[in-house]
Design a protein around this motif. Structure first.
Motif, PDB file in Angstrom:
ATOM      1  N   LEU A   1      11.847 -30.468 -80.002  1.00 54.54           N
ATOM      2  CA  LEU A   1      12.703 -29.835 -79.394  1.00 54.54           C
ATOM      3  C   LEU A   1      14.091 -29.947 -79.493  1.00 54.54           C
ATOM      4  O   LEU A   1      14.515 -31.080 -79.489  1.00 54.54           O
ATOM      5  CB  LEU A   1      12.175 -29.825 -77.707  1.00 54.54           C
TER       6      LEU A   1
ATOM      7  N   GLU B   1      17.726 -26.797 -76.089  1.00 59.18           N
ATOM      8  CA  GLU B   1      16.733 -26.692 -75.107  1.00 59.18           C
ATOM      9  C   GLU B   1      16.413 -27.487 -74.032  1.00 59.18           C
ATOM     10  O   GLU B   1      16.245 -27.163 -72.798  1.00 59.18           O
ATOM     11  CB  GLU B   1      15.385 -26.443 -76.002  1.00 59.18           C
TER      12      GLU B   1
ATOM     13  N   ASP C   1      16.908 -26.666 -70.221  1.00 62.12           N
ATOM     14  CA  ASP C   1      15.695 -26.968 -69.163  1.00 62.12           C
ATOM     15  C   ASP C   1      15.864 -28.048 -68.232  1.00 62.12           C
ATOM     16  O   ASP C   1      15.391 -27.978 -66.920  1.00 62.12           O
ATOM     17  CB  ASP C   1      14.622 -27.220 -69.920  1.00 62.12           C
TER      18      ASP C   1
ATOM     19  N   VAL D   1       9.342 -36.488 -74.157  1.00 63.02           N
ATOM     20  CA  VAL D   1       9.075 -35.456 -75.110  1.00 63.02           C
ATOM     21  C   VAL D   1       7.896 -35.721 -76.226  1.00 63.02           C
ATOM     22  O   VAL D   1       7.985 -37.012 -76.733  1.00 63.02           O
ATOM     23  CB  VAL D   1      10.367 -35.057 -76.130  1.00 63.02           C
ATOM     24  N   ARG D   2       7.182 -35.141 -76.596  1.00 59.35           N
ATOM     25  CA  ARG D   2       5.951 -35.387 -77.298  1.00 59.35           C
ATOM     26  C   ARG D   2       5.336 -33.885 -77.830  1.00 59.35           C
ATOM     27  O   ARG D   2       4.951 -33.356 -76.986  1.00 59.35           O
ATOM     28  CB  ARG D   2       4.750 -36.158 -76.401  1.00 59.35           C
ATOM     29  N   ASN D   3       5.373 -33.748 -79.223  1.00 61.24           N
ATOM     30  CA  ASN D   3       4.689 -32.755 -79.728  1.00 61.24           C
ATOM     31  C   ASN D   3       5.043 -31.311 -79.308  1.00 61.24           C
ATOM     32  O   ASN D   3       4.364 -30.406 -78.788  1.00 61.24           O
ATOM     33  CB  ASN D   3       2.963 -32.654 -79.386  1.00 61.24           C
ATOM     34  N   GLY D   4       6.524 -31.336 -79.295  1.00 62.81           N
ATOM     35  CA  GLY D   4       6.883 -30.073 -78.727  1.00 62.81           C
ATOM     36  C   GLY D   4       6.941 -29.568 -77.304  1.00 62.81           C
ATOM     37  O   GLY D   4       7.319 -28.497 -76.739  1.00 62.81           O
ATOM     38  N   GLU D   5       6.679 -30.702 -76.452  1.00 65.81           N
ATOM     39  CA  GLU D   5       6.464 -30.548 -74.913  1.00 65.81           C
ATOM     40  C   GLU D   5       7.119 -31.525 -74.300  1.00 65.81           C
ATOM     41  O   GLU D   5       7.432 -32.726 -74.717  1.00 65.81           O
ATOM     42  CB  GLU D   5       5.164 -30.325 -74.239  1.00 65.81           C
ATOM     43  N   ALA D   6       7.851 -31.114 -73.216  1.00 69.75           N
ATOM     44  CA  ALA D   6       8.639 -32.100 -72.324  1.00 69.75           C
ATOM     45  C   ALA D   6       8.179 -31.952 -71.107  1.00 69.75           C
ATOM     46  O   ALA D   6       7.935 -30.988 -70.433  1.00 69.75           O
ATOM     47  CB  ALA D   6      10.402 -31.589 -72.494  1.00 69.75           C
ATOM     48  N   ARG D   7       8.335 -33.278 -70.491  1.00 69.40           N
ATOM     49  CA  ARG D   7       8.016 -33.300 -68.969  1.00 69.40           C
ATOM     50  C   ARG D   7       9.041 -34.417 -68.272  1.00 69.40           C
ATOM     51  O   ARG D   7       9.374 -35.458 -68.911  1.00 69.40           O
ATOM     52  CB  ARG D   7       6.382 -33.731 -68.700  1.00 69.40           C
TER      53      ARG D   7
END
Length: 471
Positions: free
Chosen positions: A56, A60, A64, A448-454
């Motif tokens: 990411l 971005e 977000d 962030v991990r493997n193209g995903e964020a939370r």
């Protein structure tokens, strides 16, 4: 007149000319867009000048989640925890993650899943550990002034060890174990009289400070006697912590020698062969190019050699070793993402000037530079620049002249409002010590991990500020 906004007139070393504390290690970069890899997590890179982490981009993430924000590379955090677990397991030692560096429910779960134990130092940190489902027997409870309430909760939860720090605490535990019908597993925290090579605020084993019992003064041996006489206390071993952000092991060697001499005294006088020895943490990380941290394998090998040699010299059985890294795991895994609000040149005496770049955070999200002059680096994160590098000072938005984020860094001279800056190495103590000074809500923590964020800690809001205001 010398104008420090023109790089060709900077001189050598330019930072020293301006009274910087960089001592000459800061150099004009060949390419101001490039990263210094050792300062960043393993998942961070730049593509066409734009910072990326785990797939990411900084743009971005800013769109977000807003700025400022702490951005955690989860795989990097986990890999550092795993590396410590593997390195110290090979030498038969335990690792306790020092939750004070940074703790939330998600991080406590990561730590447990990667095989580490967890060190907490307050009732609040203990509550987070228990909420995360960390097995109580894998939790160690620190603190120089634990309340009766905190001790009661630790005992009833069944924590694996309580690190005793005062005579009053011994008495409190004695009374509580009698009341509850429990046995408290304890380590005795001692001060070895070691002057760690670090700032005095994070040096914790010299004599004149609040932690532990003095070996040289004899109070440590007196405390061991008191614990041995208390039927509800089980003395597992001794604990020593010499400080933080330490890069050499000579301090650990001196501390181990002095602590193990006390270990031998306790065996000889009290007949107790203590099964454990904790030498604390404090292992340094790279905040700037002047820092050269050791690997977990190198630390484990060195600590093992130190303890084995001292035990052989004293003729005592080798206790099970444990250590408490926090910064070394959390620190490099995270960077803070800011947005630039202003950039200006300020005229100084002697016809010089300094460039000030102001961002939308500051000492409320990273107090360390203001508290004890900690150094950081940073990079332009949202674009590539062909402009010349200029020595800059990155500052925050707070009403304090000491509100400095990065004291000295070379940034492109065309950095402007709306640009994103990223400061690496902010995973340890920044969120933990964050405040709402000037009523600025604290930033979120985004994993962030493997193209995903939370979001693992959400951004505070003005409603959160008013939630405590009874006016």
């Amino acid at each position: 007149m010398s104008d420090l906004s023109r790089p060709e007139t900077l001189g050598v070393p330019p930072a020293t000319t301006l009274g910087s504390r960089s001592g000459g290690w800061l150099r004009v970069p060949e390419d101001v867009n490039e990263l210094v890899p050792q300062l960043w997590s393993s998942g961070v890179s730049k593509v066409d000048g734009v910072l990326k982490v785990a797939g990411l981009t900084a743009i971005e993430l800013a769109n977000d989640f807003g700025t400022p924000a702490y951005i955690v590379d989860e795989d990097d955090f986990r890999s550092r925890a795993r590396a410590f677990h593997q390195a110290f397991s090979r030498i038969g030692a335990d690792v306790y993650y020092a939750g004070k560096a940074f703790l939330c429910v998600a991080v406590a779960r990561w730590v447990a899943e990667e095989g580490l134990n967890l060190d907490v130092c307050s009732g609040g940190e203990l509550a987070v550990a228990l909420r995360a489902g960390v097995p109580a027997e894998r939790i160690g409870m620190h603190g120089n002034n634990k309340s009766v309430t905190e001790l009661r909760r630790a005992l009833t939860a069944g924590v694996g060890r309580i690190i005793v720090d005062s005579s009053e605490e011994i008495a409190r535990l004695d009374a509580l174990t009698t009341e509850l019908g429990l046995v408290a597993p304890v380590l005795l925290r001692v001060t070895a009289g070691v002057e760690a090579h670090t700032h005095e605020y994070i040096s914790t084993s010299h004599e004149d400070q609040k932690f532990g019992f003095s070996i040289a003064g004899g109070t440590a041996l007196d405390a061991a006697r008191a614990i041995a006489a208390a039927p509800g206390l089980n003395l597992l071993g001794l604990h020593s912590h010499i400080g933080s952000q330490i890069f050499v092991t000579d301090g650990f060697e001196v501390a181990a020698r002095r602590v193990l001499r006390l270990h031998a005294q306790i065996r000889d006088e009290l007949g107790l062969e203590l099964p454990e020895l904790d030498l604390g943490g404090g292992f340094g990380i790279a905040y700037t190019t002047q820092d050269d941290p050791a690997t977990p394998d190198a630390l484990a090998s060195s600590m093992r050699s130190i303890v084995d040699a001292e035990c052989a010299s004293l003729g005592v059985a080798v206790p099970r070793l444990s250590v408490e890294p926090g910064r070394a795991i959390a620190g490099p895994s995270t960077f803070t993402l800011y947005e630039v609000g202003t950039a200006k040149d300020v005229e100084l005496d002697g016809g010089m000037s300094r460039r000030y770049v102001s961002v939308d955070g500051g000492m409320s999200d990273n107090i360390r530079p203001a508290l004890y002059g900690a150094d950081y680096s940073c990079t332009l994160a949202s674009r590539s620049s062909g402009a010349s590098p200029v020595l800059s000072r990155v500052v925050g938005k707070h009403c304090e002249s000491g509100d400095i984020v990065v004291r000295d860094e070379y940034l492109p001279v065309d950095v402007r409002a709306g640009d994103l800056l990223a400061v690496p190495g902010t995973g340890a103590y920044c969120r933990s010590m964050a405040s709402t000074y000037n009523h600025v809500p604290r930033p979120p923590v985004v994993a962030v991990r493997n193209g995903e964020a939370r979001v693992i800690l959400r951004r505070e809001t003005e409603d959160d500020l008013f939630a405590l205001d009874e006016g």
